[in-house]
Design a protein around this motif. Structure first.
Motif, PDB file in Angstrom:
ATOM      1  N   LEU A  15      15.449 -14.675 -16.128  1.00  0.00           N
ATOM      2  CA  LEU A  15      14.360 -15.652 -16.043  1.00  0.00           C
ATOM      3  C   LEU A  15      13.265 -15.336 -17.061  1.00  0.00           C
ATOM      4  O   LEU A  15      12.733 -16.246 -17.716  1.00  0.00           O
ATOM      5  CB  LEU A  15      13.782 -15.662 -14.623  1.00  0.00           C
ATOM      6  N   ALA A  16      12.932 -14.059 -17.191  1.00  0.00           N
ATOM      7  CA  ALA A  16      11.927 -13.667 -18.182  1.00  0.00           C
ATOM      8  C   ALA A  16      12.384 -14.033 -19.590  1.00  0.00           C
ATOM      9  O   ALA A  16      11.595 -14.531 -20.404  1.00  0.00           O
ATOM     10  CB  ALA A  16      11.660 -12.167 -18.089  1.00  0.00           C
ATOM     11  N   TYR A  17      13.662 -13.809 -19.867  1.00  0.00           N
ATOM     12  CA  TYR A  17      14.204 -14.145 -21.196  1.00  0.00           C
ATOM     13  C   TYR A  17      14.127 -15.656 -21.454  1.00  0.00           C
ATOM     14  O   TYR A  17      13.774 -16.088 -22.565  1.00  0.00           O
ATOM     15  CB  TYR A  17      15.651 -13.683 -21.315  1.00  0.00           C
ATOM     16  N   ILE A  18      14.453 -16.463 -20.438  1.00  0.00           N
ATOM     17  CA  ILE A  18      14.415 -17.920 -20.603  1.00  0.00           C
ATOM     18  C   ILE A  18      13.022 -18.380 -21.015  1.00  0.00           C
ATOM     19  O   ILE A  18      12.861 -19.143 -21.981  1.00  0.00           O
ATOM     20  CB  ILE A  18      14.853 -18.621 -19.303  1.00  0.00           C
ATOM     21  N   ILE A  50       4.449 -16.258 -17.396  1.00  0.00           N
ATOM     22  CA  ILE A  50       5.525 -16.231 -16.394  1.00  0.00           C
ATOM     23  C   ILE A  50       6.553 -15.168 -16.755  1.00  0.00           C
ATOM     24  O   ILE A  50       7.007 -14.396 -15.897  1.00  0.00           O
ATOM     25  CB  ILE A  50       6.193 -17.610 -16.270  1.00  0.00           C
ATOM     26  N   ALA A  51       6.920 -15.108 -18.043  1.00  0.00           N
ATOM     27  CA  ALA A  51       7.904 -14.115 -18.494  1.00  0.00           C
ATOM     28  C   ALA A  51       7.429 -12.701 -18.203  1.00  0.00           C
ATOM     29  O   ALA A  51       8.207 -11.837 -17.783  1.00  0.00           O
ATOM     30  CB  ALA A  51       8.179 -14.285 -19.988  1.00  0.00           C
ATOM     31  N   ALA A  52       6.135 -12.450 -18.398  1.00  0.00           N
ATOM     32  CA  ALA A  52       5.587 -11.121 -18.139  1.00  0.00           C
ATOM     33  C   ALA A  52       5.498 -10.840 -16.640  1.00  0.00           C
ATOM     34  O   ALA A  52       5.832  -9.740 -16.180  1.00  0.00           O
ATOM     35  CB  ALA A  52       4.216 -10.988 -18.790  1.00  0.00           C
ATOM     36  N   CYS A  53       5.063 -11.820 -15.874  1.00  0.00           N
ATOM     37  CA  CYS A  53       4.871 -11.623 -14.429  1.00  0.00           C
ATOM     38  C   CYS A  53       6.187 -11.372 -13.704  1.00  0.00           C
ATOM     39  O   CYS A  53       6.232 -10.595 -12.738  1.00  0.00           O
ATOM     40  CB  CYS A  53       4.181 -12.832 -13.818  1.00  0.00           C
ATOM     41  N   LEU A  83       2.271 -19.911 -11.166  1.00  0.00           N
ATOM     42  CA  LEU A  83       2.214 -20.503 -12.507  1.00  0.00           C
ATOM     43  C   LEU A  83       3.417 -21.403 -12.752  1.00  0.00           C
ATOM     44  O   LEU A  83       3.303 -22.472 -13.369  1.00  0.00           O
ATOM     45  CB  LEU A  83       2.161 -19.397 -13.560  1.00  0.00           C
ATOM     46  N   ASP A  84       4.583 -20.974 -12.270  1.00  0.00           N
ATOM     47  CA  ASP A  84       5.805 -21.757 -12.446  1.00  0.00           C
ATOM     48  C   ASP A  84       5.706 -23.098 -11.719  1.00  0.00           C
ATOM     49  O   ASP A  84       6.085 -24.136 -12.260  1.00  0.00           O
ATOM     50  CB  ASP A  84       7.004 -20.954 -11.919  1.00  0.00           C
ATOM     51  N   VAL A  85       5.189 -23.062 -10.485  1.00  0.00           N
ATOM     52  CA  VAL A  85       5.036 -24.296  -9.712  1.00  0.00           C
ATOM     53  C   VAL A  85       4.034 -25.231 -10.403  1.00  0.00           C
ATOM     54  O   VAL A  85       4.265 -26.449 -10.488  1.00  0.00           O
ATOM     55  CB  VAL A  85       4.577 -23.983  -8.272  1.00  0.00           C
ATOM     56  N   ILE A 114      11.836 -23.640 -10.352  1.00  0.00           N
ATOM     57  CA  ILE A 114      10.995 -23.181  -9.244  1.00  0.00           C
ATOM     58  C   ILE A 114      11.829 -22.367  -8.256  1.00  0.00           C
ATOM     59  O   ILE A 114      11.387 -21.335  -7.736  1.00  0.00           O
ATOM     60  CB  ILE A 114      10.320 -24.368  -8.548  1.00  0.00           C
ATOM     61  N   GLY A 115      13.055 -22.821  -7.984  1.00  0.00           N
ATOM     62  CA  GLY A 115      13.928 -22.081  -7.089  1.00  0.00           C
ATOM     63  C   GLY A 115      14.265 -20.706  -7.620  1.00  0.00           C
ATOM     64  O   GLY A 115      14.257 -19.707  -6.879  1.00  0.00           O
ATOM     65  N   THR A 116      14.547 -20.617  -8.913  1.00  0.00           N
ATOM     66  CA  THR A 116      14.852 -19.323  -9.527  1.00  0.00           C
ATOM     67  C   THR A 116      13.638 -18.406  -9.488  1.00  0.00           C
ATOM     68  O   THR A 116      13.761 -17.203  -9.215  1.00  0.00           O
ATOM     69  CB  THR A 116      15.306 -19.521 -10.982  1.00  0.00           C
ATOM     70  N   SER A 117      12.446 -18.952  -9.739  1.00  0.00           N
ATOM     71  CA  SER A 117      11.226 -18.148  -9.679  1.00  0.00           C
ATOM     72  C   SER A 117      10.958 -17.661  -8.263  1.00  0.00           C
ATOM     73  O   SER A 117      10.423 -16.564  -8.068  1.00  0.00           O
ATOM     74  CB  SER A 117      10.034 -18.964 -10.180  1.00  0.00           C
TER      75      SER A 117
END
Length: 322
Positions: free
Chosen positions: A176-179, A242-245, A259-261, A281-284
């Motif tokens: 997810l961070a990579y995406i 988001i990638a960092a969090c 943040l993703d939502v 959102i589901g993946t996050s």
């Protein structure tokens, strides 16, 4: 510090993290159900004729070449029988989204999402992400012995299952961070994103542009140079955050989820893209799963403490006891 001592220290730290981790919570259930529901909306609200329409030389109906032949659309006989595949996939995704028997619905869920991703004519990023994340969730789900994925864990995981689930959980976070990191960085190479005007054009796109009632709000705002630059570059900053969090602690992963939502909620309001937004959102949500204390077997001393301590041999009976 000697190498052996460093390795021992890292091993102790890893063991401590493993001892605290248990994916079997409502966080995981909500995230998994959102991903399944997102793909369900794709096939439930879009007729097979639209999903499998020929696209120039890219596709002639359901794509069934090579490994794609294993998809539901190909196994039922291709485009001419796509309606049968559609309702089979609806049933599987409904069952998986309900949370019933996650261990037994894990592989059917993977197959259903794979069928959609590889067979429809023009899959979007949501289909690709849901397929990859479902594959990474597979080893986690195969260790889940609950009746419903909404239930709390009552029994401890076996050590091997514990390690496999923990590794897969980290793989989901890294993916997810990579995406988000790749998405943000790649946009800097596009002129409209680099100069801060991309959102101006997206909001006015004939297919994905903002529609009523939000058009009356966003279109006038986007005519202001500062606001449109803030919207464009703000999206890139949020993606980087988001990638960092996602790779941080429990608290930071929850910040990343918020943040993703906000990011994908705004995209839903302005551009639609419901299924893609729900997948992300589901993946996050899965990635934000807290590293909570896992249920463990109690030692005799702990059981004694729970019952008020061991009885002493020869202890006198209470007064009045018969």
């Amino acid at each position: 510090m000697p190498v052996a001592e460093f390795i021992d220290e890292q091993a102790v730290g890893l063991q401590r993290h493993l001892g605290r981790f248990d994916f079997r919570s409502r966080w995981f259930g909500v995230g998994r159900s959102l991903i399944c529901f997102a793909e369900l909306t794709v096939i439930l609200f879009t007729p097979p004729k639209a999903l499998l329409t020929p696209v120039l030389t890219i596709s002639d109906g359901a794509r069934c070449g090579g490994v794609r032949a294993a998809s539901a659309y190909c196994l039922v006989g291709g485009t001419s029988h796509a309606e049968y595949a559609r309702w089979l996939l609806v049933a599987i995704l409904l069952l998986a989204a309900s949370g019933y028997r996650p261990r037994w619905t894990a592989i059917p869920q993977m197959w259903a999402i794979y069928s959609i991703a590889v067979s429809i004519s023009v899959p979007d990023g949501g289909e690709s992400v849901s397929m990859v994340i479902s594959l990474l969730m597979l080893p986690i789900l195969l260790t889940d012995d609950r009746t419903w994925h909404w239930q709390s864990a009552e029994t401890p995981l076996r050590p091997t299952a514990h390690a496999i689930a923990f590794a897969a959980f980290w793989a989901i976070r890294v993916e997810l961070a990579y995406i988000y990191l790749d998405t943000a960085i790649s946009k800097f190479g596009v002129a409209d994103w680099a100069n801060g005007t991309a959102e101006y054009y997206f909001l006015r796109d004939n297919m994905f542009g903002v529609s009523t009632p939000w058009a009356g709000i966003f279109l006038p705002l986007s005519k202001n140079a500062l606001i449109v630059v803030g919207m464009t570059w703000g999206a890139l900053v949020v993606e980087l955050l988001i990638a960092a969090c996602v790779l941080g602690s429990d608290r930071w992963r929850k910040v990343g989820l918020v943040l993703d939502v906000l990011l994908h909620g705004t995209i839903i309001l302005t551009m639609g893209l419901w299924s893609f937004a729900l997948v992300m959102i589901g993946t996050s949500t899965v990635a934000a799963l807290p590293m909570r204390k896992a249920p463990t077997e109690k030692t005799p001393a702990e059981e004694a403490n729970d019952t008020g301590g061991p009885k002493r041999a020869g202890a006198a009976a209470p007064v009045g006891a018969t």
